[in-house]
Scaffold this motif. Sequence first.
Motif, mmCIF file in Angstrom:
data_model
loop_
_atom_site.group_PDB
_atom_site.id
_atom_site.type_symbol
_atom_site.label_atom_id
_atom_site.label_comp_id
_atom_site.label_asym_id
_atom_site.label_seq_id
_atom_site.Cartn_x
_atom_site.Cartn_y
_atom_site.Cartn_z
ATOM 1 N N LYS A 114 9.554 9.201 -5.484
ATOM 2 C CA LYS A 114 8.876 8.084 -6.143
ATOM 3 C C LYS A 114 7.884 8.630 -7.151
ATOM 4 O O LYS A 114 6.949 9.339 -6.800
ATOM 5 C CB LYS A 114 8.160 7.191 -5.131
ATOM 6 C CG LYS A 114 7.556 5.939 -5.770
ATOM 7 C CD LYS A 114 7.009 4.993 -4.735
ATOM 8 C CE LYS A 114 6.474 3.729 -5.399
ATOM 9 N NZ LYS A 114 5.931 2.775 -4.415
ATOM 10 N N GLN A 132 6.177 2.009 1.773
ATOM 11 C CA GLN A 132 7.634 1.903 1.786
ATOM 12 C C GLN A 132 8.121 1.491 3.166
ATOM 13 O O GLN A 132 7.465 1.734 4.187
ATOM 14 C CB GLN A 132 8.281 3.243 1.401
ATOM 15 C CG GLN A 132 7.984 3.703 -0.009
ATOM 16 C CD GLN A 132 8.759 2.906 -1.042
ATOM 17 O OE1 GLN A 132 9.854 2.418 -0.769
ATOM 18 N NE2 GLN A 132 8.183 2.785 -2.239
ATOM 19 N N GLU A 142 14.809 -2.763 2.468
ATOM 20 C CA GLU A 142 14.392 -1.461 1.927
ATOM 21 C C GLU A 142 13.631 -1.714 0.620
ATOM 22 O O GLU A 142 14.006 -2.583 -0.175
ATOM 23 C CB GLU A 142 15.597 -0.564 1.672
ATOM 24 C CG GLU A 142 15.215 0.820 1.157
ATOM 25 C CD GLU A 142 16.448 1.702 0.955
ATOM 26 O OE1 GLU A 142 16.290 2.939 0.911
ATOM 27 O OE2 GLU A 142 17.562 1.139 0.841
ATOM 28 N N ALA A 173 9.647 -1.147 -1.749
ATOM 29 C CA ALA A 173 8.191 -0.975 -1.788
ATOM 30 C C ALA A 173 7.509 -2.202 -1.214
ATOM 31 O O ALA A 173 7.797 -3.336 -1.611
ATOM 32 C CB ALA A 173 7.723 -0.721 -3.223
#
Length: 939
Positions: free
Chosen positions: A143, A672, A684, A686
Amino acid sequence: MSDEVKCRIKIKRRIRDNALRGKVQIVSQNVLLIQQAYIEITGFASCSWKLNSFRTKFPKFYTEDTIVKGFQQFYYTRHSLCGGEISHQHKGNESYKFQCYWPSRLPGTWFGDHGNIEYVGKVTIRLQNDRDVYTHSQLIFVKCRRCLDTERHLLFEGRVDVTRNFFTTKSIGNVIVTVWLPLCGIAAGQSIPVLCSVTNHSKLHFGSILFVLTRIDIYRSDTPLMVVKQVRTDVCRVARMVNIHRGKYDYYSVLETDQDTIPTNQFYKCTCCQIIYELWVSVQGAFKRYRNFGYPNVDTPGIPIIIGTKPIRTFNTHEITTEIFKKMYEYNMPILVDELPEDFKQIIHRTEEELSRDAVDNLERQLHNFVIMQVSPKLVDLRPNRSLLNSDFDGYKLSLKQIPTVTEQLETPVDRLVPDINQYSLLHAKLYALHNHLIGESGDSESVYFIDKELNVQKYYIESLTNQFSSEIVWQVPLQRERVSGDYNVSMKFASDQFAVVADGVSYLYVLDRGSRDIDDKWKIIFSGDVTGPDQSFVILDAVYRELQKPELHLLLISIRQRESSERHSSILHWITLVKTDTWNQVALRELTVKGFVQYANLERSCEAIYVVSDSGCKFTLDSENEIRKDQAVEIKKKYKWTQSKEDVTLQFPLPEDANKDSVKVTTESTQIQVKYGNDVLIEGALYQRIDPDVTCWTLKNTTLEVVLQKCEPGLTWPETVEGDRTGEYAPDPAQVDEIRERLAPLTSDVEAAPPTGTTFNSQQVEECDFECDKLTIFERLCRDSHHVTHKINLGSHQVLLTVNFDTELPLAVATRSDVDACIWQPKMTPNDFCLEHTGTLLALGYIQASKQQMKFFTCSPDLSYSVICESTKHLFIYCQNKTIASNELRNRITGRRVNTLAQQQVYNLPSNDDILGVYASNTYLYVLGENFITALKL
């Protein structure tokens, strides 16, 4: 990898200081004598899309619906874990840390509808016997700051915008250079198409553009000392002769790479060797040197280019180069080449169509609209700058020092209107009561303006010699009809130093040329009209003047409207566009509707978007230029249910009847989450806000998987669990529902109450002002062309306290309460994204203003040296920020600590009991306007 040796790669997903950090855990049953162990990280980009009008930035030499597919290795790095010249004895379970350089423009892991970005880590362990080699491969989630959140990043790798301002004794304008590059498809031996747009707002003349592709070899050594060496080599240089005066110019070019070009890569020749490619552009002046300010060159920073080993697709260099020459011939440039071949004439008609300036602008707008329409509003967080906060602030000390004051009684009272009996809503009450009748000029000017009962625009300023007020009448507002009850107050804004805009409160708008300010010319009307429709009153909120080839004037107006008698009143924002050809004419009318009070509304200075703060949201309802498309309702299948309390968030996933807990895998980090059942990914992405991953727990009850996440910020309400996810069904927390019922119980009854006798009020006319409740305040950025909300900021229950003008080139900054302070946020549109930048703090003013029940106006000076709270009548509370004590050192009597700065509070009582109708704060004076007086306080 063999059962005897097991391996696992763990990395920190956040990239900090351009470094990817992690560790490799190696578990073995026996002791291993490792000759060498190393990790390789490889990045892959895959894409697939159809070429169409929305995605064609470069000339369209390919038919629509052509499918472009490709797969490319764009990044590789290799680092030693252990071993090397001396073998390493590995005992059982050990971890080896590694750290590798990560280019700042490298994308993070991303999976989209038209392509993916993936990173694979591979660990290789070679034993000393030279026979046994163990390998382990694993997907790595990375990320970065740069996230591929829209499809546009698969279309264009690089876009850089550079602006340079030129000055002599005064500003002579600026030059804006924009460069575009493609993302996938660059490989050794392939041509690189480049588009360079130059917008010249200056008086300078530019004669050439230089395109340079540079290779950078970076060598690093960790032993015995950390050494970094860079070697730069130009791979390709292309110079173009141009003739750039005022206006916008577009130039296409092609940079050639040969087959020997080394792909972007890293090699195990030393501790670390990396190869990077960059492209930079230089727009160079037509003359050698301009007096007083040096060489008039505009240079862009290097744009990283990923060159791989396999091309995604190729570009026809022959045809694109032809277009370049044809474009330069259109500008009548001297090109030292022979006459163009005959086959070039076959594409002349297509060239004129595709490369005209209007066509390019239209493509850019379509592309921008397409990108905006594909994404949900981006949620932006407010991040206070800790350097602008002061946790040791001791408060304001009362000062009895006399304030120098200049006061003058008005010969003609200030023009003031009040709502009539039919304007009963809260919106009308605020529109009239909070109207500021005193208008000041931004910048260094100390002049203030107001409108008197005879509709004269009065200009007041303080003479420096006499230290007294001087005044003059600069214009008189003409009325198109006689005023009636319910008309709005006259309002005025300055669009620039030259133009003023006045609304008569009836239905007419006037644009005025102020003439020469040095000799105090009378104002002249250059445009007038009922821009929003007949008999539609309005108040001016903002005015922006854009000096283009055809000058534009953008105006933002507000009115209160009730479409039907059964509906509540709404705030209507009118966005008016005027363009000057021979005369000024209205070319566009846009309307936005807010079902509530508009706390703040301002235009983006590029006039491509509008900023609105309200508690009910805002949407476009009318656009005379672009049709407003209604969003088609798409039924989204709900995959899970979720609820929240003040401390945690609970997610519930339905599972098959034969669900097995061994197939459940829940992985969480601070920002996350990933929940999988077998090979199926349930959720799945953020998270909306940070959580504590150490206390995350899950349970399997029959066929329901329940996951509980602990909030890091208790009390904060989440509008969603994962950013952009719409597959969850929200259910209110039963405990919160019961709490609300208990609060409402004293206000309700099972027995219907009889209506009171006598004359009271019409129950159908009850508005928001009759109830008190906390509403969620939202800051929204709405795009002019797509009509969509591009960015959204949750301000909580805190309202906008005040606005301040730091820079005439930027919209008004807004202040909101943060703890006890009032933090000031400046809306900014950077080349990469939109943000609210924390630019100043009024210490403790958030708490103080909340205690002022009679507060009418709250404002501050542009340099934030002081702020003032005005009550409806009589009282002014002035708060001067921390100032350095020049002499007489002070100490705290309790702690003994030395006090070097002091913040002071002063209370000023106006000599008159008239209502305060307006206030304006400059860096030198605080101006206060009453119905029959005007006062200036020197601070």
